[in-house]
Scaffold this motif. Structure first.
Motif, PDB file in Angstrom:
ATOM      1  N   UNK A 299     -91.978 -90.393   6.960  1.00 53.98           N
ATOM      2  CA  UNK A 299     -90.547 -90.085   7.604  1.00 53.98           C
ATOM      3  C   UNK A 299     -90.718 -89.209   8.954  1.00 53.98           C
ATOM      4  N   UNK A 300     -90.225 -89.281   9.744  1.00 55.05           N
ATOM      5  CA  UNK A 300     -90.056 -88.546  11.075  1.00 55.05           C
ATOM      6  C   UNK A 300     -88.788 -87.600  11.116  1.00 55.05           C
ATOM      7  N   UNK A 301     -89.030 -86.605  11.361  1.00 53.46           N
ATOM      8  CA  UNK A 301     -88.105 -85.405  11.143  1.00 53.46           C
ATOM      9  C   UNK A 301     -87.248 -85.476  12.623  1.00 53.46           C
TER      10      UNK A 301
ATOM     11  N   UNK B 284     -81.827 -87.501   4.513  1.00 52.56           N
ATOM     12  CA  UNK B 284     -82.489 -88.564   4.500  1.00 52.56           C
ATOM     13  C   UNK B 284     -82.731 -89.290   3.158  1.00 52.56           C
ATOM     14  N   UNK B 285     -82.472 -88.349   2.060  1.00 53.95           N
ATOM     15  CA  UNK B 285     -82.884 -88.734   0.759  1.00 53.95           C
ATOM     16  C   UNK B 285     -82.277 -89.992   0.127  1.00 53.95           C
TER      17      UNK B 285
ATOM     18  N   UNK C 133     -82.039 -93.015  10.613  1.00 57.61           N
ATOM     19  CA  UNK C 133     -81.177 -92.367   9.971  1.00 57.61           C
ATOM     20  C   UNK C 133     -80.430 -91.358  10.374  1.00 57.61           C
ATOM     21  N   UNK C 134     -79.240 -91.259  10.505  1.00 58.02           N
ATOM     22  CA  UNK C 134     -78.595 -90.217  11.205  1.00 58.02           C
ATOM     23  C   UNK C 134     -78.544 -88.982  10.049  1.00 58.02           C
ATOM     24  N   UNK C 135     -78.793 -87.780  10.752  1.00 56.55           N
ATOM     25  CA  UNK C 135     -78.692 -86.451   9.802  1.00 56.55           C
ATOM     26  C   UNK C 135     -77.972 -85.606  10.705  1.00 56.55           C
ATOM     27  N   UNK C 136     -77.473 -84.527  10.263  1.00 54.91           N
ATOM     28  CA  UNK C 136     -76.943 -83.463  10.722  1.00 54.91           C
ATOM     29  C   UNK C 136     -77.766 -82.554  12.014  1.00 54.91           C
ATOM     30  N   UNK C 137     -78.945 -82.908  11.636  1.00 56.65           N
ATOM     31  CA  UNK C 137     -79.869 -82.435  12.568  1.00 56.65           C
ATOM     32  C   UNK C 137     -80.380 -83.359  13.842  1.00 56.65           C
ATOM     33  N   UNK C 138     -79.804 -84.499  13.618  1.00 56.82           N
ATOM     34  CA  UNK C 138     -80.212 -85.672  14.738  1.00 56.82           C
ATOM     35  C   UNK C 138     -80.612 -86.771  14.023  1.00 56.82           C
ATOM     36  N   UNK C 139     -80.941 -87.733  14.598  1.00 55.52           N
ATOM     37  CA  UNK C 139     -81.613 -89.010  14.365  1.00 55.52           C
ATOM     38  C   UNK C 139     -83.063 -88.920  13.760  1.00 55.52           C
ATOM     39  N   UNK C 140     -83.134 -89.326  12.426  1.00 57.09           N
ATOM     40  CA  UNK C 140     -84.373 -89.377  12.001  1.00 57.09           C
ATOM     41  C   UNK C 140     -84.853 -90.594  11.638  1.00 57.09           C
ATOM     42  N   UNK C 141     -86.179 -90.918  11.273  1.00 53.78           N
ATOM     43  CA  UNK C 141     -86.615 -92.195  11.280  1.00 53.78           C
ATOM     44  C   UNK C 141     -87.714 -92.455  10.253  1.00 53.78           C
ATOM     45  N   UNK C 142     -87.606 -93.567   9.326  1.00 59.50           N
ATOM     46  CA  UNK C 142     -88.408 -93.951   8.470  1.00 59.50           C
ATOM     47  C   UNK C 142     -89.150 -95.131   8.789  1.00 59.50           C
TER      48      UNK C 142
ATOM     49  N   UNK D  63     -85.247 -78.287   8.823  1.00 65.08           N
ATOM     50  CA  UNK D  63     -86.156 -79.384   8.545  1.00 65.08           C
ATOM     51  C   UNK D  63     -85.583 -79.779   7.094  1.00 65.08           C
ATOM     52  N   UNK D  64     -85.034 -78.777   6.157  1.00 63.22           N
ATOM     53  CA  UNK D  64     -84.701 -79.116   4.752  1.00 63.22           C
ATOM     54  C   UNK D  64     -83.343 -79.869   5.086  1.00 63.22           C
ATOM     55  N   UNK D  65     -82.595 -79.397   5.951  1.00 64.29           N
ATOM     56  CA  UNK D  65     -81.310 -80.038   6.126  1.00 64.29           C
ATOM     57  C   UNK D  65     -81.678 -81.703   6.398  1.00 64.29           C
TER      58      UNK D  65
END
Length: 220
Positions: free
Chosen positions: A61-63, A86-87, A8-17, A79-81
């Motif tokens: 979930x991996x930040x 991801x939500x 999942x792309x986030x403003x903080x970088x790529x996350x993973x579920x 972290x919150x961002x």
């Protein structure tokens, strides 16, 4: 149970579920890791292995900082961002989602639960204060979650022993002999496997109990 991994792309970088999907799931438990490790933590692994058989899908979930291979966790705001971004992926299956995490991940879940309309909060090894610094309490994050909250805390956790927690507003389960990672000494009166079973059973009972069910809106 089926397992799949989603980026999942986030403003903080790529996350993973990593999804551990239960057949006929009733809800999703989304849990993230702490600042000192990843989703390989013993308590997160235990939940992912045990809960799908109880009708609960577990999303580990991996930040972004962890996915990027960094050794130092991002700032709380970042972290919150990442968690907010991801939500939408977590609610996409159309099931109620309980927000959770261990240590720093628990703080994120508490800080964002109300705005994301989580069905509840699971706080594993909540870091009530830095070790040896009880005056630097983070109790306001826990009590301000605004959702049914379960705290699972080791009896020997230097970040906050169960008796240090404020009363009211949450359910607290103590894991005897457990430290911040829920490790128990070899000479303890229960084994490591028994300690993990206590965690998974307490979480399963709470997730399927009246506190979370009452807070979950019916499907349209």
């Amino acid at each position: 149970m089926t397992t799949r991994t989603e980026s999942v792309r986030t403003p903080a970088g790529e996350a993973r579920i990593t999804w551990h999907t239960a057949p006929g799931a009733k809800l999703v438990l989304a849990v993230s890791h702490g600042a000192g490790g990843g989703i390989e933590a013993r308590d997160l692994r235990a939940l992912a292995e045990a809960l799908p058989a109880r009708g609960i899908t577990v999303a580990l979930v991996e930040q972004p900082w962890r996915v990027a291979g960094k050794k130092v966790a991002a700032a709380p705001k970042v972290l919150d961002e990442g968690w907010r971004a991801l939500w939408p992926a977590l609610v996409k299956p159309g099931l109620p989602v309980v927000a959770g995490g261990r240590s720093a991940g628990a703080r994120v879940a508490c800080r964002t639960a109300a705005e994301l309309d989580a069905a509840g909060v699971l706080a594993l090894a909540f870091p009530l204060h830095p070790p040896g610094r009880p005056e630097r309490s983070r109790a306001d994050e826990l009590t301000g979650a605004g959702r049914p909250t379960l705290v699972v805390q080791g009896a020997r956790d230097p970040f906050g022993r169960p008796e240090e927690f404020p009363g009211g507003g949450h359910t607290l389960v103590e894991i005897p002999y457990g430290d911040h990672g829920f490790a128990v000494p070899k000479k303890a009166e229960l084994t490591q496997e028994e300690a993990l079973a206590m965690i998974t059973e307490a979480v399963a009972e709470w997730l399927t109990g009246p506190a979370v069910i009452r807070s979950t809106p019916p499907k349209p």
